[in-house]
Design an enzyme around this catalytic site. Structure first.
Site, PDB file in Angstrom:
ATOM      1  N   LYS A 123       0.842  -1.193   0.000  1.00 57.41           N
ATOM      2  CA  LYS A 123       0.000   0.000   0.000  1.00 57.41           C
ATOM      3  C   LYS A 123       0.878   1.245   0.000  1.00 57.41           C
ATOM      4  O   LYS A 123       2.074   1.180   0.290  1.00 57.41           O
ATOM      5  CB  LYS A 123      -0.928  -0.011   1.215  1.00 57.41           C
ATOM      6  CG  LYS A 123      -0.224  -0.029   2.559  1.00 57.41           C
ATOM      7  CD  LYS A 123      -1.219  -0.135   3.700  1.00 57.41           C
ATOM      8  CE  LYS A 123      -0.497  -0.198   5.046  1.00 57.41           C
ATOM      9  NZ  LYS A 123      -1.442  -0.267   6.180  1.00 57.41           N
TER      10      LYS A 123
ATOM     11  N   TYR B 278      13.474  30.804   4.355  1.00 60.29           N
ATOM     12  CA  TYR B 278      12.290  31.333   5.018  1.00 60.29           C
ATOM     13  C   TYR B 278      12.512  31.456   6.526  1.00 60.29           C
ATOM     14  O   TYR B 278      13.082  30.578   7.159  1.00 60.29           O
ATOM     15  CB  TYR B 278      11.091  30.410   4.783  1.00 60.29           C
ATOM     16  CG  TYR B 278      10.494  30.492   3.403  1.00 60.29           C
ATOM     17  CD1 TYR B 278       9.954  31.680   2.934  1.00 60.29           C
ATOM     18  CD2 TYR B 278      10.446  29.363   2.585  1.00 60.29           C
ATOM     19  CE1 TYR B 278       9.390  31.747   1.671  1.00 60.29           C
ATOM     20  CE2 TYR B 278       9.884  29.423   1.321  1.00 60.29           C
ATOM     21  CZ  TYR B 278       9.359  30.619   0.865  1.00 60.29           C
ATOM     22  OH  TYR B 278       8.807  30.696  -0.383  1.00 60.29           O
TER      23      TYR B 278
END
Length: 718
Positions: free
Chosen positions: A384, A611
């Site tokens: 998965k 940032y």
């Protein structure tokens, strides 16, 4: 999925097959024995071209190929080779007045599509056409029907080849083949001859596994015995047909597919390093040997050695082989060196950030897990979330090809994707699927988890016969029937359209060895055991039992189950770096995460980066920008120096904020760092390693989350 494997036997026989083709066109025993030459050139040597077709099919037509890109690349490369070969023999065709024939245009089209503009070049258009026909048959019908259809085409080709005597006895059939021969001079072409061998090659690729040494030896003995027997039968067939005068041509025999099949199986047992140069040399030998024939004859005429180099058929054959090899092998070596340099030069330019998979480690881990399982217990590979970020196609195809026949996914979409990739065996959907999609579950042969009684009722009402596993809640309180509710579980067994193939539960703290967690796990196991006992007491068939995930096996290997649902351990890592397990296996990481330096910038002490100005340089520094960020799955929590990457085997700390698409690292202490160099974010480089569990731990997460968030923007390489 065969790219990373070693096929020494196949590569070596390519050259032998090319020399067999030379024998067909030079008749090496003609001046000694007519029958002997027929046996060598018209029977034994006929395995050469089908071998080439089967080899191409093995690497091209696999049920695991997700798209037609591989076919397009094959057609493009073969067309380029065909064009170069046509140009090479253009002077010879001009000399032979090829372009002075009657009805030039229709004959030229026929030669280009079927027969080749030189007598040996028919192989190239046949390979292109045969590959396309085989690919289409496999994609539309599957391998079983494709083999049947290609077999029928081959039988039709036989009647126009070695068994033409049968056709001549039936006037209407002879008329049909006469019309066919207006389009192509032979049935030995890409419609009737090649497709069967391409499909056989692809079918063998789908069955390929990595067997134990003893199994390889046994397979080799059986394959050699089958090859010897089928070759003898083909020899008898060829001599009989020759004696009866049935043959219009002698390329196709009833026993030829069987003979080439067993030969190929035997060659697959001879494994070792790839011989890329031999592959190229074999193709060049095939293409240039008619030119070598012309040169040998010309040299013999000039030197007066015609009695030795032409009239003596064996000497003529050896001389042609020597000239062909003298041209082909140096050219092949030079081409491989150029191709390797070009590959290395293009790779950094083509990739921004990527995942590297070591499929050998994946298969090794699967073997290690299987050895730790109880007898008769099977591995269910959990793939998965793109196989925990590793790439569902790459992982599932490799495992399926090597004997894993059970997979677990989270959603119906993931299950459908595996089926479209060509993955066979059981695919269990662990999560919820809307009952309205029951048709998809049925059509793609998927197995659905029954998450509770009401869900089972709704699924049963959809009208499709479905495979299902019953999930039991033994204390995790997530999905599943309550373990005490035996009546409802038994009722699910009685639902007409649901075929119950398994019962399972989830151990929610099997990864912990703390006494209280061990106690809770034992409670879960006791509850599950009581439920199974109650079902058996009611005479219900309890099969397909599974409770263990990765940690369930590593901490409770003694449990007797039908499956182990292996997830994170299959990929060679644990969820956290400090995890302790009772069972310690030799598991190896499968995934490496890499990017490259795209920009180097020098900043002064006191300047800031990124940032929020999270990083302030305490000294004059050199920083590098990597084009990878949290949109690619690299956690933003690693901002501010909480992690490092490896460049040239040295650690470079991540500085500033991890952005969506970029991050920066400090390379002040790595003066040799340059633009274009690889940066390893997860994996090994120069004797050092950054593990996925360590990266996850630094991001205050677990490996499972880190890996499963690897973005779709990352390319996957092997």
């Amino acid at each position: 999925m065969n790219k990373g494997k070693a096929y020494t036997g196949v590569d070596m026989f390519r050259v032998a097959a090319a020399f067999l083709v030379v024998a067909i066109h030079t008749s090496p025993l003609a001046s000694f024995t007519e029958v002997g030459d027929f046996i060598v050139t018209r029977v034994v040597a006929r395995i050469a071209v089908p071998f080439f077709f089967m080899t191409s099919g093995y690497f091209l037509i696999s049920r695991y190929a997700p798209n037609a890109g591989r076919l397009q690349a094959f057609e493009k490369k073969t067309a380029a080779v065909y064009g170069a070969a046509i140009a090479l023999y253009l002077p010879l065709n001009l000399y032979n007045r090829y372009f002075s024939m009657d009805h030039l245009l229709p004959n030229l089209i026929k030669d280009l599509v079927f027969d080749g503009t030189m007598y040996h070049l028919w192989y190239l258009p046949a390979a292109m056409l045969g590959a396309a026909v085989a690919w289409l048959l496999v994609r539309k019908c599957g391998f079983r029907c494709a083999l049947q259809a290609a077999g029928l085409l081959y039988l039709a080709g036989l009647l126009g080849d070695s068994y033409y005597g049968v056709v001549k006895q039936t006037p209407w059939l002879q008329s049909c083949y006469a019309a066919l021969f207006e389009l192509s001079d032979y049935t030995r072409n890409g419609v009737f001859f090649a497709p069967l061998f391409f499909v056989l090659g692809g079918w063998l690729a789908g069955r390929a596994q990595t067997p134990a040494k003893g199994a390889v030896q046994a397979s080799l003995k059986k394959s050699l015995a089958g090859f010897a027997l089928s070759l003898l039968l083909m020899l008898g067939e060829g001599l009989l047909l020759r004696g009866w005068g049935f043959q219009r041509h002698d390329s196709m025999y009833l026993f030829l597919p069987l003979c080439v099949y067993f030969l190929f199986c035997a060659l697959l047992c001879w494994r070792g390093p790839r011989r890329e140069t031999l592959r190229t040399a074999a193709l060049l030998l095939y293409i240039v040997h008619p030119m070598a024939i012309v040169l040998v004859r010309l040299a013999a005429k000039i030197t007066g050695l015609t009695p030795w180099l032409v009239n003596n058929s064996l000497a003529h054959y050896l001389a042609v082989c020597a000239v062909s090899a003298a041209v082909s092998f140096p050219l092949a070596g030079a081409y491989q060196k150029w191709a390797q340099k070009r590959k290395m030069a293009l790779r950094p330019a083509c990739q921004r950030a990527w995942i590297e998979l070591n499929l050998n480690h994946l298969l090794h881990n699967a073997r290690e897990l299987k050895k730790a399982m109880p007898p008769k217990c099977r591995l269910m590979a959990v793939v998965k979330a793109e196989a925990y970020g590793h790439g569902a196609y790459e992982v599932a195809a490799a495992l399926n090809q090597n004997g894993v026949k059970a997979f677990a996914v989270a959603t119906v979409e993931e299950g459908i994707r595996l089926r479209r990739y060509g993955v066979t065996g059981e695919i269990l959907i662990l999560g919820y699927t809307d009952p309205a999609r029951a048709k998809d579950l049925f059509f793609y042969h998927l197995t659905q988890t029954l998450i509770d009684y009401d869900y089972a009722v709704r699924l049963n009402r959809q009208g499709y016969p479905l495979r299902a596993h019953i999930k039991i809640d033994t204390g995790m309180h997530r999905l599943g029937f309550a373990w005490e509710d035996v009546d409802k579980v038994a009722a699910a067994y009685g639902m007409r359209r649901l075929k119950i193939r398994g019962v399972f539960t989830h151990l929610c703290v099997s990864g912990s060895l703390r006494p209280e967690d061990v106690c809770f796990t034992k409670t879960q196991l006791q509850r599950f055991g009581r439920l199974l006992g109650a079902l058996k007491d009611r005479g219900l068939p309890v099969a397909g039992v599974h409770v263990q995930s990765s940690y369930g096996l590593l901490n409770y290997p003694q449990l007797q189950c039908s499956y182990v649902r292996a997830g994170v351990a299959l990929y060679g890592v644990l969820s956290s770096p400090g995890d302790e397990t009772r069972l310690q296996l030799d598991l190896r990481p499968v995934l490496s995460l890499k990017s490259k330096i795209v920009l180097i910038r020098r900043i002064k002490a006191g300047e800031t980066v990124g940032y929020g100005r999270l990083f302030t340089a305490e000294r004059d520094s050199t920083i590098a920008v990597l084009p990878i960020g949290y949109a690619d799955g690299y956690p933003r929590r690693l901002s501010g120096g909480k992690a490092s990457v490896l460049i040239n085997g040295q650690e470079a700390p991540v500085i500033g904020a991890v952005c969506m698409d970029q991050l920066t690292v400090d390379i002040t202490d790595i003066p040799q760092a340059k633009v274009g160099m690889t940066a390893t974010l997860i994996g090994a480089d120069g004797g050092r390693e950054i593990s996925a569990p360590d990266v996850a731990d630094a991001a205050q997460s677990i490996t499972n989350e880190l890996l499963s968030r690897m973005g779709r923007r990352l390319t996957v390489t092997r």
